[in-house]
Design an enzyme around this catalytic site. Sequence first.
Site, short mmCIF file in Angstrom:
data_model
loop_
_atom_site.label_atom_id
_atom_site.label_comp_id
_atom_site.label_asym_id
_atom_site.label_seq_id
_atom_site.Cartn_x
_atom_site.Cartn_y
_atom_site.Cartn_z
N GLY A 13 -13.84 -1.82 -6.11
CA GLY A 13 -11.95 -2.79 -6.08
C GLY A 13 -12.33 -3.85 -6.97
O GLY A 13 -12.87 -3.93 -6.89
N ARG A 74 -14.07 3.90 -7.10
CA ARG A 74 -15.22 3.67 -6.62
C ARG A 74 -16.31 4.96 -6.13
O ARG A 74 -16.63 5.91 -6.12
CB ARG A 74 -14.28 3.61 -4.43
CG ARG A 74 -13.38 2.75 -4.23
CD ARG A 74 -13.66 2.43 -2.89
NE ARG A 74 -12.29 1.48 -3.63
CZ ARG A 74 -12.73 -0.49 -2.72
NH1 ARG A 74 -13.99 -0.54 -2.78
NH2 ARG A 74 -11.55 -0.97 -2.43
N ASP A 105 -21.39 -4.79 -3.74
CA ASP A 105 -22.30 -3.40 -3.76
C ASP A 105 -22.45 -2.31 -4.00
O ASP A 105 -24.25 -1.92 -4.02
CB ASP A 105 -22.54 -3.81 -2.15
CG ASP A 105 -23.87 -3.65 -0.96
OD1 ASP A 105 -24.78 -4.68 -1.93
OD2 ASP A 105 -24.57 -3.17 -0.31
N THR A 127 -16.65 -9.84 -6.09
CA THR A 127 -16.06 -8.84 -4.90
C THR A 127 -14.80 -10.24 -4.50
O THR A 127 -15.68 -11.46 -4.36
CB THR A 127 -16.88 -8.63 -3.88
OG1 THR A 127 -15.51 -8.07 -2.26
CG2 THR A 127 -17.68 -9.19 -3.25
N ILE A 128 -13.87 -10.02 -3.16
CA ILE A 128 -13.35 -11.03 -2.74
C ILE A 128 -13.99 -11.41 -1.86
O ILE A 128 -13.73 -12.71 -1.16
CB ILE A 128 -11.63 -10.47 -2.90
CG1 ILE A 128 -11.67 -9.39 -1.70
CG2 ILE A 128 -10.78 -10.54 -4.01
CD1 ILE A 128 -9.90 -8.75 -1.26
N ASP A 129 -14.91 -10.28 -0.85
CA ASP A 129 -15.41 -10.30 0.62
C ASP A 129 -16.21 -11.52 0.53
O ASP A 129 -16.50 -11.43 1.30
CB ASP A 129 -15.87 -8.86 0.96
CG ASP A 129 -14.88 -7.86 0.75
OD1 ASP A 129 -13.38 -8.40 0.49
OD2 ASP A 129 -15.17 -6.36 0.56
N ASP A 131 -19.07 -11.14 0.25
CA ASP A 131 -19.83 -10.34 1.35
C ASP A 131 -22.12 -10.14 -0.14
O ASP A 131 -22.63 -9.80 0.91
CB ASP A 131 -19.38 -9.60 1.77
CG ASP A 131 -19.47 -8.32 1.04
OD1 ASP A 131 -19.05 -8.32 -0.79
OD2 ASP A 131 -19.21 -7.15 1.97
N ARG A 164 6.42 -19.22 18.02
CA ARG A 164 5.64 -18.14 18.58
C ARG A 164 3.68 -17.83 18.41
O ARG A 164 3.49 -18.48 17.45
CB ARG A 164 6.24 -17.27 17.39
CG ARG A 164 7.66 -16.22 17.78
CD ARG A 164 8.38 -15.61 16.25
NE ARG A 164 9.11 -14.73 17.37
CZ ARG A 164 10.22 -14.32 15.55
NH1 ARG A 164 9.97 -14.50 14.80
NH2 ARG A 164 10.69 -13.82 16.21
N MET A 171 -8.40 -9.56 4.67
CA MET A 171 -9.44 -8.66 4.27
C MET A 171 -10.72 -9.55 4.38
O MET A 171 -10.78 -11.01 4.91
CB MET A 171 -9.14 -8.10 2.85
CG MET A 171 -8.11 -7.40 2.92
SD MET A 171 -8.45 -6.60 1.21
CE MET A 171 -7.28 -4.61 1.19
N GLY A 172 -12.19 -8.91 4.02
CA GLY A 172 -13.14 -8.93 3.69
C GLY A 172 -13.89 -8.26 4.68
O GLY A 172 -15.09 -8.79 4.22
N ARG A 173 -13.44 -6.89 4.97
CA ARG A 173 -14.32 -5.83 5.62
C ARG A 173 -15.28 -6.27 6.21
O ARG A 173 -14.54 -6.56 7.09
CB ARG A 173 -16.16 -5.44 3.56
CG ARG A 173 -15.98 -3.58 4.56
CD ARG A 173 -16.21 -3.46 2.56
NE ARG A 173 -15.01 -2.32 2.00
CZ ARG A 173 -15.14 -1.84 1.26
NH1 ARG A 173 -16.73 -1.72 0.40
NH2 ARG A 173 -13.98 -1.42 1.26
N GLU A 224 -10.33 -8.21 9.16
CA GLU A 224 -10.12 -7.39 9.15
C GLU A 224 -11.45 -6.35 9.55
O GLU A 224 -10.64 -4.87 10.51
CB GLU A 224 -9.63 -6.16 7.94
CG GLU A 224 -10.23 -6.72 6.87
CD GLU A 224 -10.27 -5.46 5.42
OE1 GLU A 224 -9.39 -5.08 5.56
OE2 GLU A 224 -11.69 -5.57 5.22
N HIS A 274 -3.38 -5.96 -0.06
CA HIS A 274 -4.23 -6.50 -1.04
C HIS A 274 -3.59 -7.02 -1.79
O HIS A 274 -3.58 -7.43 -2.40
CB HIS A 274 -3.98 -4.41 -1.63
CG HIS A 274 -4.53 -3.86 -1.01
ND1 HIS A 274 -4.30 -3.21 0.33
CD2 HIS A 274 -5.73 -2.65 -2.00
CE1 HIS A 274 -5.43 -1.81 0.26
NE2 HIS A 274 -5.84 -2.15 -1.37
N GLN A 276 -4.07 -9.60 -1.50
CA GLN A 276 -5.17 -10.76 -1.64
C GLN A 276 -5.71 -10.82 -2.94
O GLN A 276 -7.10 -11.34 -3.04
CB GLN A 276 -5.85 -10.81 0.16
CG GLN A 276 -5.16 -10.80 1.24
CD GLN A 276 -6.28 -10.86 2.11
OE1 GLN A 276 -6.85 -11.74 3.22
NE2 GLN A 276 -5.34 -9.87 2.41
#
Length: 344
Positions: A13, A74, A105, A127-129, A131, A164, A171-173, A224, A274, A276
């Site tokens: 990604g 990918r 990864d 990665t934005i994640d 991780d 409300r 995101m972040g897997r 997510e 996306h 993000q």
Amino acid sequence: MKAKKIGVLTGGGDCPGLNPTLRAVVRKALYENISVVGIKNGWKGLITKNTVNMDRNSVSGILPRGGTILGTSRTNPYKKEGDLEKTKNNIKALKLDALIVIGGDDTLGAASKLHKEGIKVVGVPKTIDNDLSCTDFTFGFDTAVNIATEAIDRLHTTAESHHRIMVVEIMGRHAGWIATYAGIAGGADIILIPEVPVDVNEVCKIIKKRHGGGKDFSIVVVAEGAQLKDHTLVLQTKKKDAFGNVLLGGIGHVLGKQIEERTGYETRVTVLGHIQRGGSPTAFDRVLGTRFGVKAVELVMKREFGKMVALKGNKIVGVPIADAVGTLKTVDMGLYDIAKIFFG
Ligand code: F6P
């Protein structure tokens, strides 16, 4: 033997910070009289020999640009029969003395396997994640956190006006880093992450207590990959990518419905998606990408192959790629405990 020609690719990604990193790799390499071949679309470009020569001009003006000028995919070189052979043959045919692989990864996992087979690789984590193990941060993460924080700020004003509940899916897997950071920065009333199973009753209790205390709106941040107790992951499709990853997404709507039903408060759901990952990198990500890119070329020059550049404290160091891949870096529970103080 001094490296004369190196290849560079971006896989997986995309994320903000890839272009500053490519610029740094090319500028540092040229400074050291090393020529650079850009490989298009990740591993796919090595399988199909789709390349572009990179000079100073080709990286001019890309520092503030999101995405990757090389394109990405990918593609997994270990997936389809024959692709690995093609990859290795093309590295030879292109006369590459080393390969700089910029990825998460999956992409770095393939790089690590190739290194074990004798290919001279150096890894750069992205990665934005956030991780990936062995590095404090990956570039892309800070930008994603800032985008998500701004979204939470904006949701606050409309939530307050309409009294409300706003559920925002981030995101972040399988790690809740973006959700935790953006949730703290944006003052979310609840943050739900994959590391902690979600108890909807508890969520509703917190919201009701908050409303009982006079606050008639709430912001619920949900990663997510968060899972409701006794439920499986919420997926967009049953398909998996070439590395076996599922496509997450949808927990926000599942949760929003349950919150509305159980509390009776009007609820709306925003899925950031996306957004993000797109757009210009923050200054932090530009600087991190620049430092990573320069260090990657230095590792090539020192012949420290099989290593990945990493941020440890404020230093950029080399760590074995094999140590960084395979083990997910999940949210630090000390940080999550801090976030919890502000729930409700
Ligand atoms: O790994 C980055 C990421 O944006 C994850 O946060 C998300 O789950 C996934 O990629 C989305 O993948 P795709 O680009 O295939 O939609």
